[in-house]
Design a protein around this motif. Structure first.
Motif, PDB file in Angstrom:
ATOM      1  N   LYS A 169       0.828  -1.342   0.108  1.00 40.57           N
ATOM      2  CA  LYS A 169      -0.156   0.046   0.169  1.00 40.57           C
ATOM      3  C   LYS A 169       0.820   1.397   0.038  1.00 40.57           C
ATOM      4  O   LYS A 169       0.617   2.114  -0.612  1.00 40.57           O
ATOM      5  N   LEU A 170       2.061   1.140   0.762  1.00 35.71           N
ATOM      6  CA  LEU A 170       2.740   2.369   0.629  1.00 35.71           C
ATOM      7  C   LEU A 170       3.452   2.567  -0.589  1.00 35.71           C
ATOM      8  O   LEU A 170       3.663   3.719  -0.775  1.00 35.71           O
ATOM      9  N   THR A 171       3.843   1.578  -1.337  1.00 36.39           N
ATOM     10  CA  THR A 171       4.368   1.687  -2.600  1.00 36.39           C
ATOM     11  C   THR A 171       3.480   2.468  -3.660  1.00 36.39           C
ATOM     12  O   THR A 171       3.742   3.430  -4.467  1.00 36.39           O
ATOM     13  N   ILE A 172       1.975   1.988  -3.616  1.00 32.49           N
ATOM     14  CA  ILE A 172       1.107   2.448  -4.610  1.00 32.49           C
ATOM     15  C   ILE A 172       0.900   4.026  -4.144  1.00 32.49           C
ATOM     16  O   ILE A 172       0.567   4.646  -4.604  1.00 32.49           O
ATOM     17  N   SER A 173       0.687   4.229  -2.874  1.00 35.29           N
ATOM     18  CA  SER A 173       0.552   5.423  -2.447  1.00 35.29           C
ATOM     19  C   SER A 173       1.590   6.444  -2.761  1.00 35.29           C
ATOM     20  O   SER A 173       1.235   7.671  -3.327  1.00 35.29           O
ATOM     21  N   LEU A 174       2.836   6.294  -2.716  1.00 35.20           N
ATOM     22  CA  LEU A 174       3.884   7.272  -3.105  1.00 35.20           C
ATOM     23  C   LEU A 174       3.769   7.163  -4.565  1.00 35.20           C
ATOM     24  O   LEU A 174       3.947   8.343  -5.211  1.00 35.20           O
ATOM     25  N   GLY A 175       3.696   6.034  -5.486  1.00 35.15           N
ATOM     26  CA  GLY A 175       3.784   6.161  -6.910  1.00 35.15           C
ATOM     27  C   GLY A 175       2.416   7.038  -7.491  1.00 35.15           C
ATOM     28  O   GLY A 175       2.765   7.721  -8.262  1.00 35.15           O
ATOM     29  N   SER A 176       1.159   6.736  -6.811  1.00 37.78           N
ATOM     30  CA  SER A 176       0.150   7.505  -7.093  1.00 37.78           C
ATOM     31  C   SER A 176       0.154   9.119  -6.827  1.00 37.78           C
ATOM     32  O   SER A 176      -0.129   9.806  -7.679  1.00 37.78           O
ATOM     33  N   THR A 177       0.813   9.361  -5.837  1.00 37.70           N
ATOM     34  CA  THR A 177       0.987  10.854  -5.350  1.00 37.70           C
ATOM     35  C   THR A 177       2.110  11.445  -6.324  1.00 37.70           C
ATOM     36  O   THR A 177       1.791  12.449  -6.638  1.00 37.70           O
ATOM     37  N   LEU A 178       3.096  10.664  -6.321  1.00 36.05           N
ATOM     38  CA  LEU A 178       4.172  11.394  -7.401  1.00 36.05           C
ATOM     39  C   LEU A 178       3.549  11.496  -8.804  1.00 36.05           C
ATOM     40  O   LEU A 178       3.652  12.495  -9.454  1.00 36.05           O
ATOM     41  N   ASN A 179       2.731  10.693  -9.285  1.00 37.36           N
ATOM     42  CA  ASN A 179       2.139  10.758 -10.491  1.00 37.36           C
ATOM     43  C   ASN A 179       1.252  12.001 -10.522  1.00 37.36           C
ATOM     44  O   ASN A 179       1.150  12.750 -11.480  1.00 37.36           O
ATOM     45  N   ALA A 180       0.420  11.899  -9.544  1.00 32.56           N
ATOM     46  CA  ALA A 180      -0.667  13.084  -9.488  1.00 32.56           C
ATOM     47  C   ALA A 180       0.162  14.435  -9.256  1.00 32.56           C
ATOM     48  O   ALA A 180      -0.256  15.609 -10.213  1.00 32.56           O
ATOM     49  N   TYR A 181       1.294  14.692  -8.908  1.00 28.61           N
ATOM     50  CA  TYR A 181       1.738  15.822  -8.746  1.00 28.61           C
ATOM     51  C   TYR A 181       2.545  16.143 -10.039  1.00 28.61           C
ATOM     52  O   TYR A 181       2.585  17.254 -10.650  1.00 28.61           O
ATOM     53  N   THR A 182       3.196  15.251 -10.706  1.00 28.35           N
ATOM     54  CA  THR A 182       3.685  15.595 -12.185  1.00 28.35           C
ATOM     55  C   THR A 182       2.740  15.891 -13.048  1.00 28.35           C
ATOM     56  O   THR A 182       2.991  16.644 -13.889  1.00 28.35           O
ATOM     57  N   ILE A 183       1.570  15.081 -12.981  1.00 27.56           N
ATOM     58  CA  ILE A 183       0.566  15.507 -14.073  1.00 27.56           C
ATOM     59  C   ILE A 183       0.133  16.881 -13.682  1.00 27.56           C
ATOM     60  O   ILE A 183      -0.529  17.715 -14.488  1.00 27.56           O
ATOM     61  N   LEU A 184      -0.006  17.088 -12.695  1.00 19.18           N
ATOM     62  CA  LEU A 184      -0.355  18.670 -12.073  1.00 19.18           C
ATOM     63  C   LEU A 184       0.438  19.780 -12.813  1.00 19.18           C
ATOM     64  O   LEU A 184       0.160  20.741 -13.232  1.00 19.18           O
TER      65      LEU A 184
END
Length: 851
Positions: free
Chosen positions: A404-419
């Motif tokens: 869960k931590l891996t998905i959480s970090l990956g998704s957060t980084l993806n969200a900020y990159t797309i932002l």
């Protein structure tokens, strides 16, 4: 226990994940229809890519099923080993076997970590595979459009990418669905196998049955029974709360509570399994006369006993014998699509390493803390509370937290990159995004404050389920004999419902958060589309428009995933918090003090000096021993006598430092035992404990778990213990199995095993803590003869209810209410008018003569 703490929850959770299987399929079907509308025949390429990906994951799924099955079996072994160790921690400390049992657990843990790493690796690979599907499908579809000369413009590119983004979340959940399906199948198979196992059958009797077991079964509840003298001594009378397994009661008090419980049933048939062996002669006579002869005079009584003095009172006696261009753009997109899975695979490997390292660190710290905890911790902490943490909470850390931590970090980084990309392509949308992000943070904080408490309550209610289940299993025979299965089953259902209610609210809160995240994300998407529509980009930027709108969709997806998995991760960390409560228990004294190690042959004489010894179990509790002083010469045979609850066993506990003196000291052969390490102290003493404990394994393992003796030495000891013939009748010999808690051996045989351990150890100081209570007089005589012969030069300290056991002692130490009442040779005490020892002897012989 793991059936309840792990398997039942896996099956319960699957009802939610089951719907993801068909909803994902439905969404994919609808998505393919929209894609066909957008890119025509290129849809076939997209479909082939999806089908090949699913087929390619099939071996991975089968392999994961194998490792998941293996890990549940290892979790069973681990939980069984930990339960056995923690339930018998007093015995492990007395024998100084804690390190050995911890090494056994560590060995099982190493095997379990291999399976955990493989399961995590499989999950990482599944995650990599299915998270790559949108990129793979996009790349394949674009190339198909190029080869089939299908035109691509902002309209159909946006529609195509938007459709992929919509189904991206269900597709990415597919690994979770597969994992939950595998876990549920394995758990269902295990529970199904358990449910079809044959049930225990008891004797067929007519009428209502009351049963008193040989080993007292005491619930964690109030007393509420007629033990007048004992109740008067207790702080809250019959409402005094009894600790787990009756830790705050003496052995005699436990048995009398059992007898009272049976008497209250007003049954027709009373089955009494040697209930008087744990009390002194006076109490035994009183109980027999008032309980059996008077209270049960009109009842059918079956008494199993080693005390033949009672037999003349019975009608029948049964004697038993001794078991850049479009091509360039597509190429670039394809390279990105092929490179990203590689990085995701590396991330999966990091997840495995992170998860295993964290699990190992937490587990080793926890086990070290539990094994070094003082006995006062186990006296005040229900075993079920500990087991719920080392089962369900540890399982979450092993298999869920890192994932869960891996998905959480990956998704957060993806969200900020797309932002950041979206801000570059459509900067006006920032005026909407920043307030929305703030709103999401407020929602997340509000949700987590509630979810965190719900998770804690969930853990507490689950501990109650486990504690009640462990207590019920321990007393299963008594519960069935009293026909109280329905009452315990009903109470179990109440506890399960309480836990399920908390779990339901936790799940509801999660769905509440998802719903409220969807609205802000929809606003971001609408704002992105509006901004791109109003911006004067011209015809040449139509592809850019599609890309920006695609990014808006991606931001929606990743924001939801990121926030959701951040909360999931935070909830999983509650398990770390619960385990952390037991990771830093104040430990007992050091096992070894290098600067104060006793000689290898210590004690060489066995001289014991007790100086003003005062002991209390808790800081503010009354003193149990109140200033005992005496001197025991090397080689003396000392008998310790006194009424039930006088403090005899507490004195033995102080000798082994299971409880530290409040005042005073004990000096053995010139060494104050408080100045040396606990392992050095306990490993140099021999003991035959009050409760004979056997462990799962073999005869050889139970006599010599540290493997320090040869087979001939063990056979010689078995001969002396009167066990050789019984074991020779078994085909496996020394490898004959010993079931859990030694249930396939009689109580007397278990006590003889304990004698065998003492004979193998051959210590200069031997302690017998009411060691003959569970064996008949003839076997007791044999045991005493063996002790007199084999330990003739040793100091032998014997706590006993049977007066003949201590009549040939060098001296008798009589304790009354925690004080030294008298200490002299037995013949001198017999000649002393008003002597406590003389009273006990007269009561014993009076009881024998009357019977």
């Amino acid at each position: 226990m793991s059936y309840v703490t792990i398997d039942a929850y896996n099956i319960g959770e699957f009802s939610y994940w089951f719907h993801q299987t068909w909803t994902t399929g439905l969404q994919l079907f609808l998505a393919l229809l929209i894609v066909y509308y957008s890119v025509g025949m290129a849809t076939i390429a997209a479909l082939v890519a999806v089908v090949l990906t699913v087929i390619g994951s099939s071996p991975l799924t089968k392999s994961q099923l194998i490792y998941q099955t293996r890990i549940t079996q290892q979790q069973d072994r681990m939980l069984k080993a930990i339960t056995e160790a923690l339930a018998n921690m007093k015995v492990l400390k007395l024998y100084a076997w804690e390190n050995h049992f911890r090494e056994v657990i560590d060995t099982i843990r190493k095997e379990e970590l291999v399976s955990i790493s493989m399961v995590l690796l499989h999950r990482g690979c599944m995650m990599m595979l299915f998270w790559s599907i949108p990129l793979i499908v996009s790349a394949v579809t674009f190339w198909a459009c190029y080869l089939l000369s299908i035109p691509l413009d902002a309209s159909n590119v946006f529609t195509f990418l938007a459709t992929l983004r919509i189904v991206q979340e269900p597709v990415r959940l597919f690994p979770d669905v597969v994992t939950k399906f595998i876990e549920a199948k394995v758990s269902l198979d295990r529970i199904g196998k358990f449910l079809v196992a044959p049930e225990l059958q008891i004797i067929n009797l007519h009428g209502k049955i009351a049963y008193v077991s040989q080993t007292a079964w005491i619930q964690t509840a109030t007393i509420r029974c007629s033990l007048v003298k004992d109740v008067e001594m207790l702080p809250n009378g019959d409402l005094t709360e009894i600790g787990e397994r009756g830790v705050n009661l003496s052995g005699g008090q436990k048995q009398r509570i059992q007898l009272a419980r049976a008497l209250y049933q007003d049954a027709d048939v009373y089955l009494l399994d040697d209930p008087f062996s744990a009390v002194d002669a006076h109490t035994a006579t009183s109980l027999f006369n008032e309980y059996v002869m008077e209270a049960l005079s009109g009842k059918t009584v079956l008494l199993v006993t080693h005390q033949v003095d009672f037999l003349p009172a019975f009608n029948l006696i049964l004697i038993q014998s001794p078991g850049m261009s479009r091509v360039t753009l597509f190429s670039l997109y394809t390279v990105i699509g092929c490179t990203l899975p590689l990085f995701m695979f590396l991330r999966a490997l990091s997840m495995v390493r992170l998860g295993c390292d964290a699990s190992e660190s937490i587990f080793s710290t926890l086990i070290h803390s539990l094994f070094r905890a003082p006995m006062s911790f186990y006296d005040s902490t229900p075993l079920g509370r500990i087991l719920s943490r080392v089962s369900s909470d540890l399982s979450i850390i092993d298999l869920e937290l890192a994932y869960k931590l891996t998905i959480s970090l990956g998704s957060t980084l993806n969200a900020y990159t797309i932002l950041a990309l979206l801000a570059t392509l459509a900067w006006p949308v920032l005026f909407i995004i920043f307030p929305i992000l703030y709103l999401i943070m407020v929602l997340q904080r509000y949700y987590f404050n509630t979810a965190k408490e719900l998770m804690r309550i969930n853990g507490t209610t689950k501990s109650s389920v486990v504690s009640h289940l462990a207590e019920s299993i321990a007393g299963a025979t008594t519960i069935r004999a009293f026909e109280e299965e329905q009452r315990f089953f009903t109470k179990n259902l109440v506890l399960v419902d309480s836990n399920a209610s908390t779990y339901f609210h936790t799940f509801s809160a999660s769905q509440w958060l998802i719903q409220r995240l969807e609205i802000p994300c929809a606003i971001v998407l609408s704002a992105s589309a509006l901004a791109m529509t109003l911006l004067p980009l011209g015809d040449s930027a139509s592809g850019l428009v599609g890309m920006a709108l695609s990014y808006g969709l991606s931001l929606n997806v990743f924001l939801i995933v990121a926030v959701h998995y951040q909360c999931f991760t935070a909830e999983s960390i509650i398990s770390v918090e619960r385990l952390e409560q037991y990771m830093h228990i104040p430990s007992e004294a050091p096992q070894v003090i290098e600067a104060a190690r006793p000689p290898a042959n210590w004690p060489s004489h066995g001289q014991v000096e007790i100086c003003n010894l005062k002991v209390r179990y808790q800081k503010n509790s009354p003193l149990v021993l109140r200033g005992i002083s005496c001197r025991i010469e090397g080689g003396d045979k000392i008998g310790i006598v006194g009424r039930t609850g006088s403090g005899k066993t507490t004195l033995i506990s102080a000798l082994f430092r299971l409880v530290e003196p409040t005042e005073g000291r004990i000096v053995i052969d010139g060494i104050d035992i408080a100045t040396i390490g606990l392992h050095d102290l306990r490993s140099h003493f021999g003991i035959i404990p009050q409760e004979p404990t056997l462990f799962c394994g073999t005869v050889r393992y139970n006599l010599d778990p540290l493997s320090r003796h040869t087979d001939p030495e063990i056979w010689e000891v078995l001969q002396k213990c009167q066990l050789r013939e019984a074991i020779l009748q078994k085909e496996e010999g020394l490898d004959t199995s010993v079931a859990e808690e030694g249930s396939n051996w009689s109580m007397g045989q278990r006590q003889l095993f304990c004698l065998g351990r003492a004979l193998l150890k051959r210590s200069k100081v031997l302690v017998l803590d009411e060691a003959t209570a569970s064996i008949d007089n003839a076997t007791d005589a044999i045991l005493q003869r063996i002790i007199r012969t084999e330990f003739a030069e040793c100091t032998v300290i014997t706590v006993a209810h049977r007066i003949p056991t201590v009549m040939d002692s060098t001296k008798v130490l009589a304790i009354a209410d925690g004080k030294l009442a008298e200490y002299d040779a037995p013949e001198n005490l017999m000649n002393e008018e008003g002597s406590l020892f003389r009273q006990l002897v007269q009561e014993f012989w009076s009881h024998s003569t009357n019977n």
